[in-house]
Design an enzyme around this catalytic site. Structure first.
Site, PDB file in Angstrom:
ATOM      1  N   HIS A 177       0.856  -1.194   0.000  1.00 35.02           N
ATOM      2  CA  HIS A 177       0.000   0.000   0.000  1.00 35.02           C
ATOM      3  C   HIS A 177       0.888   1.240   0.000  1.00 35.02           C
ATOM      4  CE1 HIS A 177       0.852   0.518   4.289  1.00 35.02           C
ATOM      5  NE2 HIS A 177       0.506  -0.743   4.493  1.00 35.02           N
ATOM      6  N   CYS A 224      -1.071  -8.309  20.431  1.00 34.13           N
ATOM      7  CA  CYS A 224       0.028  -7.410  20.044  1.00 34.13           C
ATOM      8  C   CYS A 224      -0.452  -5.960  20.140  1.00 34.13           C
ATOM      9  CB  CYS A 224       0.455  -7.734  18.618  1.00 34.13           C
ATOM     10  SG  CYS A 224       1.608  -6.525  17.943  1.00 34.13           S
ATOM     11  N   HIS A 273      -0.486  -4.648  16.337  1.00 33.90           N
ATOM     12  CA  HIS A 273      -1.424  -5.207  15.364  1.00 33.90           C
ATOM     13  C   HIS A 273      -2.760  -5.632  15.945  1.00 33.90           C
ATOM     14  CE1 HIS A 273       2.429  -5.634  13.200  1.00 33.90           C
ATOM     15  NE2 HIS A 273       1.678  -5.331  12.165  1.00 33.90           N
ATOM     16  N   LYS A 310      -1.935   4.950  12.238  1.00 37.62           N
ATOM     17  CA  LYS A 310      -0.977   4.441  11.252  1.00 37.62           C
ATOM     18  C   LYS A 310      -1.730   3.679  10.154  1.00 37.62           C
ATOM     19  CE  LYS A 310       2.541   1.112  10.386  1.00 37.62           C
ATOM     20  NZ  LYS A 310       3.231  -0.078  10.777  1.00 37.62           N
ATOM     21  N   LYS A 350      -2.898  -2.474   6.855  1.00 45.65           N
ATOM     22  CA  LYS A 350      -3.946  -3.375   6.406  1.00 45.65           C
ATOM     23  C   LYS A 350      -4.832  -3.781   7.573  1.00 45.65           C
ATOM     24  CE  LYS A 350      -3.247  -4.107   1.998  1.00 45.65           C
ATOM     25  NZ  LYS A 350      -2.196  -4.960   1.499  1.00 45.65           N
TER      26      LYS A 350
HETATM   27  N1  MSP Z   1       9.784  -7.713   6.074  1.00 47.45           N
HETATM   28  C1  MSP Z   1      10.039  -6.707   7.020  1.00 47.45           C
HETATM   29  C2  MSP Z   1      11.297  -5.937   6.684  1.00 47.45           C
HETATM   30  C3  MSP Z   1      12.522  -6.768   6.560  1.00 47.45           C
HETATM   31  S1  MSP Z   1      13.886  -5.813   6.069  1.00 47.45           S
HETATM   32  C4  MSP Z   1      15.162  -6.829   6.231  1.00 47.45           C
HETATM   33  C5  MSP Z   1       8.862  -5.746   7.084  1.00 47.45           C
HETATM   34  N2  MSP Z   1       8.076  -5.714   5.994  1.00 47.45           N
HETATM   35  S2  MSP Z   1       6.756  -4.806   5.809  1.00 47.45           S
HETATM   36  O1  MSP Z   1       6.090  -5.302   4.632  1.00 47.45           O
HETATM   37  O2  MSP Z   1       6.007  -4.772   7.000  1.00 47.45           O
HETATM   38  O3  MSP Z   1       7.274  -3.411   5.398  1.00 47.45           O
HETATM   39  C6  MSP Z   1       7.773  -2.544   6.332  1.00 47.45           C
HETATM   40  C7  MSP Z   1       8.138  -1.227   5.718  1.00 47.45           C
HETATM   41  O4  MSP Z   1       7.112  -0.711   4.866  1.00 47.45           O
HETATM   42  C8  MSP Z   1       8.262  -0.178   6.792  1.00 47.45           C
HETATM   43  O5  MSP Z   1       9.474  -0.214   7.456  1.00 47.45           O
HETATM   44  C9  MSP Z   1       8.122   1.061   5.982  1.00 47.45           C
HETATM   45  O6  MSP Z   1       9.324   1.262   5.292  1.00 47.45           O
HETATM   46  C10 MSP Z   1       7.006   0.682   5.019  1.00 47.45           C
HETATM   47  N3  MSP Z   1       5.688   1.009   5.593  1.00 47.45           N
HETATM   48  C11 MSP Z   1       4.664   0.150   5.916  1.00 47.45           C
HETATM   49  N4  MSP Z   1       3.607   0.876   6.397  1.00 47.45           N
HETATM   50  C12 MSP Z   1       3.918   2.174   6.401  1.00 47.45           C
HETATM   51  C13 MSP Z   1       3.238   3.373   6.704  1.00 47.45           C
HETATM   52  N5  MSP Z   1       1.993   3.411   7.140  1.00 47.45           N
HETATM   53  N6  MSP Z   1       3.906   4.538   6.483  1.00 47.45           N
HETATM   54  C14 MSP Z   1       5.177   4.579   5.974  1.00 47.45           C
HETATM   55  N7  MSP Z   1       5.838   3.481   5.698  1.00 47.45           N
HETATM   56  C15 MSP Z   1       5.283   2.270   5.950  1.00 47.45           C
HETATM   57  O7  MSP Z   1       8.729  -5.073   8.069  1.00 47.45           O
END
Ligand code: MSP
Length: 744
Positions: free
Chosen positions: A18, A161, A164, A318, A321
């Protein structure tokens, strides 16, 4: 040649990306393009994190193997990154890294072996075998200590959690541990000796105080019987590596650590260390665990870790999903030019801090800064050159004898004044970019646009064009505007690659924007007499009301499609009720749900009394019902119709008989809202109040409220209707489900 290695997090392959995920990629892409313009050989990594229990669960829920699940998400990612100009073909990332790649398995196994052979700074074994007992959040892929979870109301339930709001998994099994507790001093020394190791400073302070608070050893493996989808622990295949150990290591395996072929293709020595760009939500993994793992394995530390803030919805929550308030990327790209989205993300969010997303703000910015700002400056300048100077770059020089005339029209006769202003702005702009202050950098760039707009409005070229004596002034004004456009293209290219390329082509310039360093721009290099290209409008104005309405319609269609396809589930069934739900444009903070209506008891249950009319029998809530050819269904409904019905898991809190009614029970039911719903149900002949309390049931949450026997009923229970007497048998759940979870 200097090199630079930049990474985004690799994204979980359990659900589709997203706006939050897109944001990190946009920031990284901007930095990478800026570095390349500076002539630095840049390697930019993004990709997917494909192992672990949450992928396994999502796969199971979608009837896929974990690899199929990962492939599905990767396909979407690739389509999406191409659409947003972030892929290799469009000058974006250099590698889309997948942790299911065989070379990664090899590299991460080598990394583990090295760590397992190592001694900690205190002389202990860095990895040892033990027994783990505790709680684990599948969505965070993290172990949770007491202060990181909410205790359940009912002692028999698992805690949830805090991030979440999903039930934690209890883990009690043999596990390998990483002796993190021995690395506290070494980490503090690292932060001390390299003050920019974690940026911005507020995040550095957070990390430092976390480490000062004392570190606990970290479980870094799971039994294969609990988590089979992962990299086997070297020499002990009964265990799979903890997904973060596996995932973080991608940053080095991608460029060739532990695999010669990959090393030849990219070059570990050439590119390591990397700058890791991450959301602040995963800072601890990158700034504490990862450096400690690297210390153990004897690999150099990263160049640094830069953490950005989170996108919030307009209500300050925040975007995720789990909360159902995400921005759907397909809807976004359908309604906005990619560069408007890139510009908005970088301009609106103060880097490092959280920012609120609203479609209205996006439309306003697109209209004011892009349509009326950059786009208008470009099209009016080039159109006037076509119209008044026969389509060739005019001269910027005003001869001595015309200086006075020019001055009278308000045109600054000293060309260096404008040049000086813009040169100064360029220095400031680049300084802001270096410190990731994108928002301020763009403010500075837009001050240039404002300055040139002012020059044009004051000089009024359309008036000058009527006076032959003012032809030099006219030319000079238009030259300055066109030369400014050239500068803006080079400066803004990393932020808006497509739009700047478009203006560049209209200026009929042919050098590669991707290779021009804004620091080398010199005023006056736009060649006089060169023909300009075809003028086209950039960034058409967006009709706010119409677009908002379309977005709402689209968002609903999309969530219906995706809910039907079961494609957007997250965290393997734990809180996947709102998988495909996205934020609407008119109520951006709210989940998309049919508004505030409730059901009635009589609607709910067969066998209710006369004036408590009987409903059509509820259908089963599976997609098959909507598929032509399904058997036993008289009238098919569209999935769109079906999804209008909001079905939720409820838990009966209280139940009582209603005086003078044999059939009705008065229930209060928790369906995950602030207050329980009052529901009348015609089941009193078959269920006692005592039997009902505590039961989990299926509730239709959006039927119109109705009064019966003086009580308002705000919902409807689902029950099978059995035998000739239509005996109600309540629909219920055999597994634990959270109250409020959506049935679909
Ligand atoms: N798979 C792990 C990361 C492993 S790195 C070795 C993970 N994945 S995630 O799909 O949850 O993606 C996390 C990243 O997506 C966050 O750190 C951020 O960079 C981005 N974001 C997810 N939601 C977000 C927001 N609402 N706002 C900004 N960035 C966000 O964690």
């Amino acid at each position: 040649m200097k090199t630079f290695y930049l990474t985004t997090p690799i994204y979980y392959a359990n659900s589709l990306p997203h706006l939050g995920h897109l944001y990190t990629m946009i920031v990284a892409d901007t930095i990478a393009r800026h570095k390349r313009q500076q002539g630095i050989e840049t390697f930019f990594l993004t990709g997917t994190d494909e192992h672990g229990i949450n992928i396994e669960r999502a796969a199971q829920q979608n009837n896929r193997t974990p690899k199929e699940q990962a492939d599905y998400v990767v396909n979407y990612f690739k389509k999406m990154t191409a659409e947003f100009g972030l892929d290799t073909e469009h000058g974006g990332y250099d590698i889309f890294m997948r942790t299911s790649e065989p070379f990664h398995y090899e590299g991460v196994s080598e990394f583990w072996r090295r760590a397992a052979r190592a001694k900690t700074p205190k002389g202990n074994e860095a990895i040892y075998k033990g027994h783990y007992e505790g709680w684990f959040c599948a969505a965070c892929a993290a172990y949770k200590t007491e202060d990181e979870y909410a205790k359940p109301k009912n002692a028999a339930d698992p805690p949830t959690c805090l991030i979440h709001d999903i039930a934690l998994d209890r883990i009690s099994e043999d596990s390998y541990f990483f002796r993190l507790s021995d690395y506290g001093d070494a980490l503090l020394e690292l932060y001390e000796s390299r003050p920019d190791f974690v940026q911005p400073e507020t995040r550095r302070n957070e990390v430092t105080s976390f480490v000062r608070g004392g570190l606990q050893d970290l479980s870094v493996s799971r039994l294969k019987t609990s988590v089979s989808w992962g990299v086997p622990v070297p020499d002990d295949p009964e265990h799979t590596m903890y997904v973060w150990f596996d995932a973080l290591t991608n940053y080095i395996t991608a460029i060739g650590f532990g695999n010669e072929q990959q090393n030849r293709a990219v070059g570990f020595e050439k590119f390591w260390p990397a700058l890791h760009l991450v959301g602040k939500d995963i800072l601890r993994f990158h700034a504490v665990y990862w450096p400690a793992f690297l210390m153990a394995a004897g690999v150099d530390q990263p160049r640094g870790i830069v953490a950005h803030g989170m996108w919030l919805d307009p209500n300050g929550r925040k975007m995720s999903k789990t909360l159902g308030n995400t921005i759907d990327l397909d809807v976004l790209s359908k309604h906005f030019p990619v560069d408007a989205i890139r510009y908005f993300c970088l301009r609106e969010m103060v880097f490092g801090q959280d920012g609120r997303f609203g479609y209205e703000a996006l439309i306003d910015r697109t209209n004011s800064d892009l349509a009326s700002g950059l786009g208008n400056l470009s099209s009016r300048t080039l159109t006037m050159i076509k119209r008044y100077i026969s389509g060739r770059v005019p001269s910027g020089v005003i001869s001595e004898d015309k200086l006075l005339l020019a001055k009278r029209t308000g045109v600054d006769t000293d060309a260096t004044t404008i040049a000086g202003f813009i040169e100064h702005a360029r220095v400031q702009y680049l300084q802001e970019l270096e410190t990731y202050s994108f928002s301020r950098a763009l403010e500075v760039a837009w001050s240039i646009i404002a300055r040139i707009d002012k020059m044009i409005s004051e000089a009024k070229p359309w008036e000058l064009a009527k006076d032959v004596n003012q032809s030099q002034t006219l030319s000079a004004v238009l030259y300055r505007a066109a030369e400014t456009l050239r500068w803006l293209c080079v400066m803004l290219y990393p932020v808006m690659p497509a739009a700047t390329q478009e203006i560049w082509s209209q200026l009929n310039l042919s050098e590669k924007l991707a290779e021009l360093d804004p620091a080398n721009l010199k005023w006056g290099e736009l060649k006089e007499g060169a023909p300009i290209g075809e003028v086209k409008a950039l960034f058409p104005r967006i009709d706010k009301a119409k677009t908002i309405e379309e977005i709402n319609r689209n968002t609903e269609d999309r969530s219906q499609e995706t809910e039907a396809g079961g494609q957007r589930s997250e965290v393997g069934g734990q809180k996947s009720d709102d998988g495909g739900t996205s934020m609407r444009a008119d109520s951006p903070g709210e989940r998309v749900r049919p508004s505030g209506s409730h059901a009635t008891e009589a609607d709910a249950v067969p066998g209710a009394s006369q004036n408590e009319t009987k409903p059509p029998t509820p259908q089963h809530a599976t997609e098959a019902d909507a598929v032509p050819g399904a058997t036993g269904v008289a009238n098919f409904v569209d999935i769109a119709d079906f999804t209008k019905v909001e079905l939720r898991v409820g838990q009966v809190l209280t139940a009582a008989r209603i005086p003078k009614s044999d059939k009705l029970l008065l229930l209060s039911v928790d369906i995950g809202e602030e207050k329980p719903r009052q529901i009348l149900a015609g089941i009193a002949e078959h269920y006692t109040p005592e039997e009902m309390v505590g039961r989990k049931i299926a509730v239709v949450a959006n039927l119109k409220p109705r009064k019966m026997r003086g009580h308002e009923s705000q919902g409807m229970l689902l029950a099978a209707s059995v035998g000739e007497n239509d005996k109600p048998v309540l629909a219920t759940f055999t597994e634990d489900v959270p109250n409020g979870a959506r049935l679909k």
